[in-house]
Scaffold this active site. Structure first.
Site, PDB file in Angstrom:
ATOM      1  N   TYR A  95      18.656 -28.735 -68.481  1.00 41.87           N
ATOM      2  CA  TYR A  95      18.130 -28.513 -69.836  1.00 41.87           C
ATOM      3  C   TYR A  95      18.926 -29.290 -70.889  1.00 41.87           C
ATOM      4  CZ  TYR A  95      14.670 -25.319 -68.102  1.00 41.87           C
ATOM      5  OH  TYR A  95      13.574 -24.815 -67.449  1.00 41.87           O
ATOM      6  N   ASN A 153       4.639 -25.700 -74.117  1.00 43.08           N
ATOM      7  CA  ASN A 153       5.723 -26.676 -74.221  1.00 43.08           C
ATOM      8  C   ASN A 153       6.936 -26.081 -74.917  1.00 43.08           C
ATOM      9  OD1 ASN A 153       3.877 -28.379 -73.099  1.00 43.08           O
ATOM     10  ND2 ASN A 153       3.337 -29.392 -75.028  1.00 43.08           N
ATOM     11  N   HIS A 208       6.321 -20.281 -73.463  1.00 45.32           N
ATOM     12  CA  HIS A 208       7.341 -20.537 -72.440  1.00 45.32           C
ATOM     13  C   HIS A 208       8.707 -20.829 -73.068  1.00 45.32           C
ATOM     14  CE1 HIS A 208       4.105 -21.607 -69.169  1.00 45.32           C
ATOM     15  NE2 HIS A 208       4.229 -20.313 -69.390  1.00 45.32           N
ATOM     16  N   CYS A 264      28.616 -15.833 -76.227  1.00 47.11           N
ATOM     17  CA  CYS A 264      27.548 -15.425 -77.147  1.00 47.11           C
ATOM     18  C   CYS A 264      28.157 -15.171 -78.520  1.00 47.11           C
ATOM     19  CB  CYS A 264      26.877 -14.161 -76.610  1.00 47.11           C
ATOM     20  SG  CYS A 264      25.744 -13.412 -77.807  1.00 47.11           S
ATOM     21  N   SER A 315      -2.389 -28.773 -66.729  1.00 44.44           N
ATOM     22  CA  SER A 315      -2.988 -28.907 -65.397  1.00 44.44           C
ATOM     23  C   SER A 315      -3.701 -27.643 -64.940  1.00 44.44           C
ATOM     24  CB  SER A 315      -1.907 -29.290 -64.369  1.00 44.44           C
ATOM     25  OG  SER A 315      -0.915 -28.281 -64.330  1.00 44.44           O
ATOM     26  N   LEU A 357      -6.240 -35.691 -69.440  1.00 46.32           N
ATOM     27  CA  LEU A 357      -6.365 -37.055 -68.931  1.00 46.32           C
ATOM     28  C   LEU A 357      -7.340 -37.112 -67.757  1.00 46.32           C
ATOM     29  CD1 LEU A 357      -5.137 -39.745 -69.701  1.00 46.32           C
ATOM     30  CD2 LEU A 357      -3.289 -39.320 -68.080  1.00 46.32           C
ATOM     31  N   ALA A 416      -4.732 -37.616 -74.880  1.00 47.48           N
ATOM     32  CA  ALA A 416      -4.756 -36.672 -76.002  1.00 47.48           C
ATOM     33  C   ALA A 416      -4.632 -37.383 -77.348  1.00 47.48           C
ATOM     34  CB  ALA A 416      -3.623 -35.658 -75.840  1.00 47.48           C
TER      35      ALA A 416
HETATM   36  C1  BJW Z   1      -2.472 -35.782 -70.260  1.00 40.98           C
HETATM   37  C2  BJW Z   1      -1.813 -36.887 -70.700  1.00 40.98           C
HETATM   38  C3  BJW Z   1      -2.243 -37.398 -71.900  1.00 40.98           C
HETATM   39  C4  BJW Z   1      -0.924 -36.405 -68.875  1.00 40.98           C
HETATM   40  N1  BJW Z   1      -3.243 -36.818 -72.555  1.00 40.98           N
HETATM   41  N2  BJW Z   1      -3.488 -35.220 -70.909  1.00 40.98           N
HETATM   42  C5  BJW Z   1      -0.104 -16.708 -57.579  1.00 40.98           C
HETATM   43  C6  BJW Z   1      -1.248 -16.605 -58.356  1.00 40.98           C
HETATM   44  C7  BJW Z   1      -1.175 -16.482 -59.735  1.00 40.98           C
HETATM   45  C8  BJW Z   1       0.046 -16.469 -60.361  1.00 40.98           C
HETATM   46  C9  BJW Z   1       1.183 -16.569 -59.595  1.00 40.98           C
HETATM   47  C10 BJW Z   1       1.105 -16.675 -58.223  1.00 40.98           C
HETATM   48  N3  BJW Z   1       2.367 -16.756 -57.737  1.00 40.98           N
HETATM   49  C11 BJW Z   1       3.222 -16.717 -58.787  1.00 40.98           C
HETATM   50  C12 BJW Z   1       2.512 -16.584 -59.912  1.00 40.98           C
HETATM   51  C13 BJW Z   1       3.029 -16.510 -61.285  1.00 40.98           C
HETATM   52  C14 BJW Z   1       3.596 -17.835 -61.783  1.00 40.98           C
HETATM   53  C15 BJW Z   1       2.588 -18.962 -61.506  1.00 40.98           C
HETATM   54  O1  BJW Z   1       1.678 -19.201 -62.248  1.00 40.98           O
HETATM   55  N4  BJW Z   1       2.804 -19.704 -60.435  1.00 40.98           N
HETATM   56  C16 BJW Z   1       1.861 -20.762 -60.094  1.00 40.98           C
HETATM   57  C17 BJW Z   1       2.623 -22.041 -59.826  1.00 40.98           C
HETATM   58  C18 BJW Z   1       1.020 -20.278 -58.954  1.00 40.98           C
HETATM   59  N5  BJW Z   1       3.782 -17.690 -63.207  1.00 40.98           N
HETATM   60  C19 BJW Z   1       4.862 -17.142 -63.712  1.00 40.98           C
HETATM   61  O2  BJW Z   1       5.806 -16.796 -63.013  1.00 40.98           O
HETATM   62  C20 BJW Z   1       4.870 -16.911 -65.199  1.00 40.98           C
HETATM   63  N6  BJW Z   1       5.162 -15.555 -65.466  1.00 40.98           N
HETATM   64  C21 BJW Z   1       4.351 -14.561 -65.060  1.00 40.98           C
HETATM   65  O3  BJW Z   1       3.316 -14.775 -64.435  1.00 40.98           O
HETATM   66  O4  BJW Z   1       4.757 -13.298 -65.429  1.00 40.98           O
HETATM   67  C22 BJW Z   1       3.984 -12.159 -64.950  1.00 40.98           C
HETATM   68  C23 BJW Z   1       2.687 -11.987 -65.669  1.00 40.98           C
HETATM   69  C24 BJW Z   1       1.500 -11.861 -64.970  1.00 40.98           C
HETATM   70  C25 BJW Z   1       0.289 -11.672 -65.637  1.00 40.98           C
HETATM   71  C26 BJW Z   1       0.285 -11.590 -67.002  1.00 40.98           C
HETATM   72  C27 BJW Z   1       1.457 -11.697 -67.679  1.00 40.98           C
HETATM   73  C28 BJW Z   1       2.646 -11.927 -67.021  1.00 40.98           C
HETATM   74  C29 BJW Z   1       5.942 -17.754 -65.865  1.00 40.98           C
HETATM   75  C30 BJW Z   1       5.635 -19.222 -65.802  1.00 40.98           C
HETATM   76  C31 BJW Z   1       6.819 -20.029 -66.362  1.00 40.98           C
HETATM   77  C32 BJW Z   1       6.549 -21.531 -66.343  1.00 40.98           C
HETATM   78  N7  BJW Z   1       7.757 -22.208 -66.672  1.00 40.98           N
HETATM   79  C33 BJW Z   1       7.711 -23.679 -66.767  1.00 40.98           C
HETATM   80  C34 BJW Z   1       9.168 -24.222 -66.895  1.00 40.98           C
HETATM   81  C35 BJW Z   1       9.944 -23.588 -68.046  1.00 40.98           C
HETATM   82  C36 BJW Z   1       9.882 -24.373 -69.301  1.00 40.98           C
HETATM   83  C37 BJW Z   1      10.382 -25.819 -69.140  1.00 40.98           C
HETATM   84  O5  BJW Z   1      11.375 -26.075 -68.427  1.00 40.98           O
HETATM   85  O6  BJW Z   1       9.787 -26.714 -69.760  1.00 40.98           O
HETATM   86  O7  BJW Z   1       6.863 -24.068 -67.829  1.00 40.98           O
HETATM   87  S1  BJW Z   1       7.002 -24.456 -65.318  1.00 40.98           S
HETATM   88  C38 BJW Z   1       6.165 -25.721 -66.206  1.00 40.98           C
HETATM   89  O8  BJW Z   1       4.750 -25.575 -65.975  1.00 40.98           O
HETATM   90  C39 BJW Z   1       6.434 -25.447 -67.682  1.00 40.98           C
HETATM   91  C40 BJW Z   1       5.060 -25.666 -68.251  1.00 40.98           C
HETATM   92  O9  BJW Z   1       4.937 -25.013 -69.504  1.00 40.98           O
HETATM   93  C41 BJW Z   1       4.155 -25.152 -67.190  1.00 40.98           C
HETATM   94  C42 BJW Z   1       2.740 -25.685 -67.282  1.00 40.98           C
HETATM   95  O10 BJW Z   1       2.703 -27.064 -67.063  1.00 40.98           O
HETATM   96  P1  BJW Z   1       1.662 -27.977 -67.860  1.00 40.98           P
HETATM   97  O11 BJW Z   1       1.997 -27.951 -69.293  1.00 40.98           O
HETATM   98  O12 BJW Z   1       0.296 -27.623 -67.474  1.00 40.98           O
HETATM   99  O13 BJW Z   1       2.079 -29.430 -67.333  1.00 40.98           O
HETATM  100  P2  BJW Z   1       1.558 -30.219 -66.033  1.00 40.98           P
HETATM  101  O14 BJW Z   1       2.512 -31.327 -65.784  1.00 40.98           O
HETATM  102  O15 BJW Z   1       1.282 -29.310 -64.917  1.00 40.98           O
HETATM  103  O16 BJW Z   1       0.137 -30.805 -66.501  1.00 40.98           O
HETATM  104  C43 BJW Z   1       0.053 -31.806 -67.498  1.00 40.98           C
HETATM  105  C44 BJW Z   1      -1.387 -32.252 -67.584  1.00 40.98           C
HETATM  106  O17 BJW Z   1      -1.486 -33.182 -68.650  1.00 40.98           O
HETATM  107  C45 BJW Z   1      -1.900 -32.958 -66.323  1.00 40.98           C
HETATM  108  O18 BJW Z   1      -3.135 -32.386 -65.904  1.00 40.98           O
HETATM  109  C46 BJW Z   1      -2.099 -34.409 -66.758  1.00 40.98           C
HETATM  110  O19 BJW Z   1      -3.230 -35.022 -66.162  1.00 40.98           O
HETATM  111  C47 BJW Z   1      -2.294 -34.251 -68.218  1.00 40.98           C
HETATM  112  N8  BJW Z   1      -1.878 -35.419 -69.006  1.00 40.98           N
HETATM  113  N9  BJW Z   1      -0.833 -37.227 -69.736  1.00 40.98           N
HETATM  114  C48 BJW Z   1      -3.842 -35.718 -71.981  1.00 40.98           C
HETATM  115  N10 BJW Z   1      -1.658 -38.518 -72.402  1.00 40.98           N
END
Ligand code: BJW
Length: 252
Positions: free
Chosen positions: A71, A109, A126, A153, A195, A219, A236
């Site tokens: 980080y 983000n 997040h 802290c 995604s 994208l 975007a």
């Molecule tokens: C463009 C472009 C351009 C490129 N123009 N587009 C099984 C089923 C369902 C859920 C789960 C499961 N097993 C586990 C879970 C839960 C888990 C989960 O979802 N896991 C999955 C992987 C299956 N989720 C969690 O644990 C979350 N908490 C939770 O569920 O708590 C319990 C709860 C349940 C129900 C209700 C409420 C609560 C917590 C998730 C934490 C995610 N953390 C991260 C990292 C921390 C922050 C950091 O370091 O930055 O967050 S992981 C990472 O992924 C980050 C992002 O915010 C997140 C999403 O990613 P994002 O933004 O979608 O990025 P990409 O790279 O995946 O996609 C980018 C897209 O842009 C692509 O499609 C490109 O094509 C596109 N693109 N250039 C337009 N120019």
């Protein structure tokens, strides 16, 4: 593009006249053209670092120095003067100013590019890279410097518990009550640059009322693309300004 079609523009004009509420979900793709990496693209963050190494509470408990290093590097990257909001961030700030109804931007983000572009009604579900949190007393502070495991802290004085204010896998995303309340009232829901693989954000499109207009801007088709009524695939930086023009009745 779909929103240059007269029926889309007419539908948006009706929503505008009714002061319909808008919820926009953004993901890493919206910041890609600002120079920040996405996660799951071929050159994305998870191509070179494992989630288990840096993005779970267990990883932090096992090796806090490793997680801080990850980080710290991303924080330095975000603070690089070349990293600036792009036209997509600016367009969403304009939407908030010009749309007659409520607009909530929910971002996955941890960067601050929406704020820098002028968005004010914003949820960082997040967390935020420019904040740190004490795992002991919960105090959240602004943070533009590197963190280290020994960092005490400022509130409780305990060392060892200060962590990036981000949501890792297995942790509860932030402000979910506020988000689901807004989704329940939305007339328009747009997901931009995500995604659709991480929950609960990936399920927001299913939490909107029947009749809500849903739009994906990405994208390429996301994992959940078929759950959206309108799907626009392109960068975007050009697609979002055109979308906001169509919403606000501009010339595009
Ligand atoms: C463009 C472009 C351009 C490129 N123009 N587009 C099984 C089923 C369902 C859920 C789960 C499961 N097993 C586990 C879970 C839960 C888990 C989960 O979802 N896991 C999955 C992987 C299956 N989720 C969690 O644990 C979350 N908490 C939770 O569920 O708590 C319990 C709860 C349940 C129900 C209700 C409420 C609560 C917590 C998730 C934490 C995610 N953390 C991260 C990292 C921390 C922050 C950091 O370091 O930055 O967050 S992981 C990472 O992924 C980050 C992002 O915010 C997140 C999403 O990613 P994002 O933004 O979608 O990025 P990409 O790279 O995946 O996609 C980018 C897209 O842009 C692509 O499609 C490109 O094509 C596109 N693109 N250039 C337009 N120019």
């Amino acid at each position: 593009m779909a929103w240059e079609a007269s029926d889309f523009r007419e539908r948006m004009a009706a929503l505008r006249a009714a002061h319909g509420a808008v919820v926009v979900l953004t993901g890493a793709g919206i910041s890609r053209e600002s120079g920040l990496h996405t996660f799951r693209d071929a050159d994305g963050i998870w191509a070179s670092v494992s989630i288990d190494e840096v993005a779970t509470p267990q990883a932090f408990a096992r090796d806090p120095a490793r997680v801080h290093a990850f980080y710290n590097q991303r924080r330095r990257g975000l603070l690089d003067p070349v990293v600036l909001p792009n036209p997509a961030h600016a367009a969403l700030a304009r939407l908030e100013r010009d749309w007659p109804g409520a607009v909530l931007v929910v971002t996955q983000n941890i960067d601050d590019l929406h704020e820098r572009a002028g968005s004010r009604t914003l949820v960082h579900m997040h967390g935020e890279l420019l904040k740190a949190r004490c795992g002991g007393c919960g105090t959240v502070i602004r943070c533009r410097e590197d963190l280290a495991p020994a960092h005490p802290c400022v509130a409780c004085g305990n060392a060892g518990g200060v962590r990036p204010h981000v949501v890792w896998f297995g942790e509860m995303p932030l402000e979910l009550d506020r988000i689901y309340h807004a989704l329940g009232q939305a007339s328009l829901f747009a997901a931009i640059g995500t995604s659709g693989t991480v929950y609960p954000a990936a399920g927001f499109v299913d939490a909107v009322p029947r009749g809500c207009v849903t739009v994906e801007i990405n994208l390429e088709p996301s994992e959940g693309a078929s759950r959206f009524v309108h799907r626009i695939h392109g960068p975007a930086g050009t697609a979002v300004p055109a979308f906001v023009d169509a919403l606000c009745g501009g010339d595009g």
